[in-house]
Every structure is written in structure tokens, then in C-alpha cells.
Motif scaffolding. Structure first.
Motif, short mmCIF file in Angstrom:
data_model
loop_
_atom_site.label_atom_id
_atom_site.label_comp_id
_atom_site.label_asym_id
_atom_site.label_seq_id
_atom_site.Cartn_x
_atom_site.Cartn_y
_atom_site.Cartn_z
N ASP A 198 -5.29 -25.47 3.42
CA ASP A 198 -5.60 -25.46 1.98
C ASP A 198 -5.12 -24.21 1.26
O ASP A 198 -5.38 -24.04 0.07
N GLN A 199 -4.44 -23.29 1.99
CA GLN A 199 -3.73 -22.15 1.42
C GLN A 199 -4.63 -20.98 0.99
O GLN A 199 -4.13 -19.96 0.53
N LEU A 219 -9.37 -16.00 -1.75
CA LEU A 219 -8.11 -15.34 -2.07
C LEU A 219 -7.02 -16.40 -2.03
O LEU A 219 -6.67 -16.91 -0.97
N ASP A 220 -6.49 -16.75 -3.20
CA ASP A 220 -5.64 -17.95 -3.30
C ASP A 220 -4.22 -17.66 -3.76
O ASP A 220 -3.60 -18.49 -4.43
N ASN A 221 -3.66 -16.52 -3.38
CA ASN A 221 -2.31 -16.18 -3.82
C ASN A 221 -1.21 -16.90 -3.07
O ASN A 221 -0.10 -17.04 -3.57
N HIS A 222 -1.48 -17.36 -1.85
CA HIS A 222 -0.45 -18.08 -1.10
C HIS A 222 -0.16 -19.43 -1.73
O HIS A 222 -1.05 -20.07 -2.32
N VAL A 250 4.49 -12.72 3.97
CA VAL A 250 3.37 -12.08 4.63
C VAL A 250 2.70 -11.20 3.58
O VAL A 250 3.38 -10.43 2.90
N ARG A 251 1.39 -11.36 3.42
CA ARG A 251 0.67 -10.64 2.37
C ARG A 251 -0.32 -9.66 3.00
O ARG A 251 -0.91 -9.94 4.04
N PHE A 252 -0.49 -8.54 2.31
CA PHE A 252 -1.37 -7.47 2.77
C PHE A 252 -2.55 -7.34 1.80
O PHE A 252 -2.34 -7.20 0.59
N TRP A 253 -3.75 -7.38 2.36
CA TRP A 253 -4.95 -7.48 1.55
C TRP A 253 -5.96 -6.39 1.89
O TRP A 253 -5.95 -5.83 3.00
#
Length: 342
Positions: A198-199, A219-222, A250-253
Motif C-alpha cells: 500500500d506504499q 509516511l506516504d511519500n513513496h 531509497v528514502r531516508f527518514w
């Protein structure tokens, strides 16, 4: 690791959702020794893909999972012993307990059931087992030596406690609208992060000793399915987490405050990520068989290294700075990056 069987974690799911992350495991492996990479890849043309991978605490043994069972392999020599059958058709995750004395094996049969087994290490004798989720389990994470969480294709998370040689359900959490592919614990903050088809990365509290609904934040940025999560090692005032998605990023949080720090865009889909043990670089296993090394502070792709032929489905970090990569056709290789640039 995607599996619809998100099979191996994922062949069918892959085809259905264009998810090549933990979802599809095909290809063949050949021996590799290429500039920038130190390694030997085992060629097993008729072998199913490796879909789970971890290193023992003493860094002497690599444990891998496939449809054949559990593979115990010397590290870094990569010498294999006979495969151990664990009794279920798919293995999607392997996690050592915090004390390193027990190994949690999760998987099951796609569309039928999810199952986990806890075995002693290194004897691999069964301590406890449960058939729980209504679909295959893709991921697990330990919260303590006697508690862990599983995430599965039935969209649910289950919080477990071990007691008297049995696994007891503390809570079933219904938060995701589609398959859960990955879970990660942020220990000191008593938080759990989960993500999947569901991303959305969902951040859960367990401050009262059990997972609490609803999630603290989403967190829904993807823009595509999230196939892996990895908490950054080291001391950080605010914990850092990396996520890999089939949206080719690839995201850094900083998940405890809901902040997206930065992201790295890739030329192909990532399927597995692992931090170096010093937390100074992120290794990204990709669908083209390459291992990409990204600086988390600049999001620069510092190195692109040869791994195996075919999909890399699993990456794990070693104390000497090298990485074990595994995937298509049962291939496993050791990859040693050049020293990172500060």
C-alpha cells in the motif's frame, strides 16, 4: 522480496504489481570476480532463489532461506553444508534474537497460511512454532529477547510473546490495506515501522508493552510498493530509517517525528537494503544484480559493484565492511566496497 506467492517474497506479486522487489525471484547465477568486488558466487542453475539472509552474531556463519529450506554457510568462505528442511514451502525472513542464541524463521504457503518457527542456534532444534496468519509471513522483527512482531500477506501485524516454550499472541493489528512486506523495530523508542504494497510506512507505538492502534503516523511519500526497511546503526539524537521502493527510490527518514530527510533516485528497482555496521553507508541490492553504495548524508551513489547475475533479493552487512548478497538461482556472493569517502 515480493511474493504473491509474492513468492519468493514475491514472484506472482511481482508480476501483478510490477514489483520486482521482494516479489520475484528468477534468473541464474555464475561465478563472479569483477573490479571493485571481492567475491565468489555459487552457481546453482536449478536452485530456487535465496529469499532470506542473515549473519550470526560471531560473524562466522551465514544463514540463508529458500524454498528448499535453511542453508548454513561458512563466512566469509561461503562453504555450504546440507540444506535443513524446516517444513514450510517458503521462507521469507530469518532473524536472530537479540542475544544471538535463537533464530526466528518465518514464511508459510502463499494464499494458505503463515508460519513461524523458533529454533536454537546453532543446533537448529525447534523451540516453538505457530501457524498464525491466514497468508504467508514476509517479515519479522524482534522487540526483545521474548517478543517479536510478524507482518504478512493478510495485511496484518501480530505482536508475539514467548512464554513456557510457546508463542502467545498479544495483539493483532489491522492497519494496512494490502500486504505487509517489511517490519523494523526502533528499540529505545519502543516503536515499530511497517510497510508494503500500500506504499505507506506506518509508525506504531508499543510503549505500554503491546502494539497500539491506530498508528502514530503514516509516511506516504513513496509512489510504489515498499519492499524493505532498515534502521540506521549508531547513536543519533533522532533515529534514522531507510526505506526501499519499487518507485526506484531509497528514502531516508526520521520516523519518530515523521520527517523525510532526503531520497536517492536509482536507475533500477531496489529489492533489499542494509546499513554498514558503522552506519556510514547504505548498501542497496538491485534488480540488475548490482550492489549500489549510497552516502546517506549526500544521497550520492558512491559505488556500483557487481553482485550476482539476476536479481539480488537479500543483502546483509558484515563487521569487516563487506556485504553478503543473495538471490536468483540460489546465488550468494561476498562484495567488498572500497573505503567510503568522508
Amino acid at each position: 522480496m515480493i511474493r504473491d506467492s509474492i513468492s519468493m517474497r514475491f514472484p506472482q506479486a511481482f508480476r501483478q504489481f510490477s514489483i520486482v522487489c521482494r516479489l520475484c525471484r528468477i534468473g541464474f547465477a555464475v561465478g563472479i570476480l569483477i573490479l571493485g568486488t571481492f567475491g565468489l558466487s555459487h552457481c546453482h542453475a536449478a536452485q530456487p532463489p535465496i529469499t532470506a539472509l542473515t549473519l550470526s552474531a560471531d560473524q562466522t556463519t551465514l544463514v540463508a532461506g529458500s524454498q528448499l529450506g535453511v542453508h548454513v554457510i561458512s563466512w566469509p568462505e561461503l562453504e555450504r553444508t546440507p540444506v535443513r528442511d524446516v517444513g514450510f514451502s517458503q521462507i521469507h525472513d530469518l532473524k536472530f534474537s537479540p542475544d544471538g542464541k535463537q533464530l526466528l524463521i518465518v514464511g508459510g504457503a502463499a494464499g494458505e497460511y503463515g508460519e513461524w518457527k523458533l529454533v536454537s542456534w546453532p543446533e537448529l532444534e525447534v523451540i516453538a512454532t505457530r501457524t498464525s496468519h491466514s497468508d504467508v509471513i514476509y517479515s519479522a522483527t524482534w522487540l526483545s529477547d521474548d517478543q517479536f512482531v510478524t507482518g504478512a500477506a493478510d495485511n496484518d501485524l501480530i505482536h508475539w510473546r514467548l512464554s513456557g516454550g510457546e508463542g502467545k499472541i498479544l495483539r493483532v493489528v489491522h492497519g494496512h490495506s494490502r500486504r505487509v512486506l517489511c517490519v523494523a523495530a526502533i528499540g529505545e523508542q519502543q516503536l515499530l515501522v511497517s510497510a508494503g504494497i500500500d506504499q505507506v510506512l506506518r509508525v506504531w507505538s508499543s510503549e505500554q508493552g503491546v502494539l497500539a492502534e491506530p498508528p502514530l503516523r503514516n509516511l506516504d511519500n513513496h509512489t510504489g510498493a515498499v519492499c524493505d526497511l532498515a534502521v540506521r546503526p549508531g547513536e543519533h539524537a533522532i533515529p534514522h530509517l531507510a526505506s526501499a521502493s519499487v518507485d526506484k527510490t531509497v528514502r531516508f527518514w526520521q520516523p519518530t517525528i515523521g520527517r523525510l530527510l532526503r531520497f536517492s533516485r536509482l536507475p533500477v528497482e531496489p529489492s533489499s537494503i542494509a546499513w554498514s555496521l558503522d552506519g556510514e553507508r547504505l548498501a542497496i541490492g538491485c534488480s540488475d544484480g548490482k550492489l549500489r553504495i549510497v552516502n546517506p548524508n549526500t544521497v550520492e551513489n558512491e559505488q556500483t559493484l557487481e553482485g550476482i547475475e539476476g536479481w539480488i533479493f537479500e543483502v546483509t552487512a558484515a563487521v569487516d565492511g563487506s556485504f553478503a548478497v543473495a538471490g536468483a538461482s540460489g546465488a550468494i556472493a561476498r562484495v567488498l566496497p572500497a573505503k567510503s569517502r568522508k
